[in-house]
Design an enzyme around this catalytic site. Structure first.
Site, short mmCIF file in Angstrom:
data_model
loop_
_atom_site.label_atom_id
_atom_site.label_comp_id
_atom_site.label_asym_id
_atom_site.label_seq_id
_atom_site.Cartn_x
_atom_site.Cartn_y
_atom_site.Cartn_z
N CYS A 162 -0.16 -3.31 0.69
CA CYS A 162 -0.45 -4.62 0.10
C CYS A 162 -0.51 -5.72 1.16
CB CYS A 162 0.64 -5.00 -0.91
SG CYS A 162 1.01 -3.79 -2.16
N ASP A 163 0.38 -5.65 2.15
CA ASP A 163 0.60 -6.80 3.03
C ASP A 163 0.33 -6.56 4.50
OD1 ASP A 163 1.49 -8.16 0.75
OD2 ASP A 163 3.55 -7.49 1.04
N CYS A 196 5.68 -3.20 0.36
CA CYS A 196 4.41 -2.50 0.18
C CYS A 196 3.51 -2.75 1.39
CB CYS A 196 3.71 -2.98 -1.10
SG CYS A 196 2.09 -2.22 -1.37
#
Length: 325
Positions: free
Chosen positions: A136-137, A133
């Protein structure tokens, strides 16, 4: 007690079904093991849901979905469903904690999860440089070099997002030079991005590193040549796996594990519906999951009109609503 509608999964499809079911004055509950919103709740930017495009986030939109369902009285239950009994007028689901819930109609919205590439180092370094993701990261890799595996729409979109943070993105593509699996518009934008590097006709054989990702071993499928790319992160975007293992032998699944349905979201079992990413469908997006949920709840309402005996009263529904607040 027996609900009118019980929804397994609180992604956008499940939340929409909950809202439509409750709004129709049906006793409706959603059971979810984690946070409501599914994969959409992990997407920092969301610019393709109609009407929401100015600084819109996945968690923000999913929070509104959840609040909307609660506003009409949807009951939210916590639990990881591991067993189902779908035959008969009253159906049931059982959680890993041994709790059983019953309903006259079931809407399955278990979602899907990212597919892994299954190479050495992937599991060991998951969360230590291996991610599924970008939104997300990405900020963990600011001014670093990363690899993206995959060339479909999701892979290129996520890679484009990564370029806002990283020094470079190397995309490993199994196809000949210039051939991507994404749409032509995304491909053009990717080829024009100066932060992109390309490794063609290749696959990743190993993800290397002790405590963190330090490199990937790639193999050219035409020449057999292998070489190591020194990178700090690996992002894998090669599709998703439906989370339907608990349904095997209970309902018809296709060869990939997705749930086939009619245009009314009906499965092969009367009173059981499927929505969202776990359903066999052409496009898996928040907007299509929401449409699935609306259709399934309306179809379930029509189904229940022929099974009214024993339904919860309006007073029962109001008491459930109070308990959910």
């Amino acid at each position: 007690m027996v609900y009118d509608i019980l929804i397994v999964g609180a992604g956008p499809g499940g939340l929409t079904a909950g809202m439509y079911g409750s709004r129709a004055k049906l006793s409706t509950a959603i059971i979810e093991k984690g946070k409501a919103g599914g994969q959409a709740a992990t997407t920092t930017e969301m610019e393709n849901y109609p009407g929401f495009f100015r600084e819109t986030t996945g968690p923000g939109v999913m929070g509104e979905f959840e609040a909307h369902a609660k506003q009409f009285g949807t009951v939210f239950l916590k639990g990881n469903v591991t067993e189902v009994s779908l035959e008969g007028e009253v159906k049931s689901v059982t959680t890993s904690a041994g709790e059983t819930y019953q309903a006259r109609a079931i809407i399955l919205a278990p979602g899907a999860e990212p597919r892994t590439i299954g190479v050495p180092g992937e599991g060991k370094l998951r969360g230590k440089g291996v991610s599924y993701c970008a939104t997300c990261d990405a900020d963990f890799f600011e001014e670093l070099d990363v690899v993206v595996i995959g060339s479909g729409d999701a892979a290129i979109e996520e890679a484009m997002y990564l370029t806002k943070f990283v020094e470079s993105v190397t995309i490993v593509v199994i196809h000949d030079e210039g051939i991507l699996d994404c749409n032509k518009r995304s491909a053009q934008k990717a080829f024009e991005n100066s932060k992109f590097k390309w490794v063609w006709n290749s696959t990743v054989e190993e993800i290397q590193g002790d405590e963190m990702v330090e490199g990937v071993l790639v193999k050219n499928i035409r020449t057999g040549e292998k070489r190591v790319l020194e990178v700090n992160g690996v992002f894998v975007f090669i599709g998703a796996q439906p989370k339907t293992d608990f349904l095997k032998g209970k309902i018809t699944l296709d060869e990939w594990g997705y749930i086939p349905t009619s245009e009314k979201m009906e499965t092969n079992i009367a009173g059981v519906y499927a929505v969202g990413d776990a359903r066999a469908k052409y496009l898996r997006q928040v907007v299509t999951a929401a449409a699935d949920g609306a259709i399934a709840a309306c179809a379930a309402e029509k189904f229940l009109e022929g099974h009214v005996e024993g339904r919860l009263t309006r007073e029962d529904i109001e008491n459930l609503t109070k308990g959910a607040k």
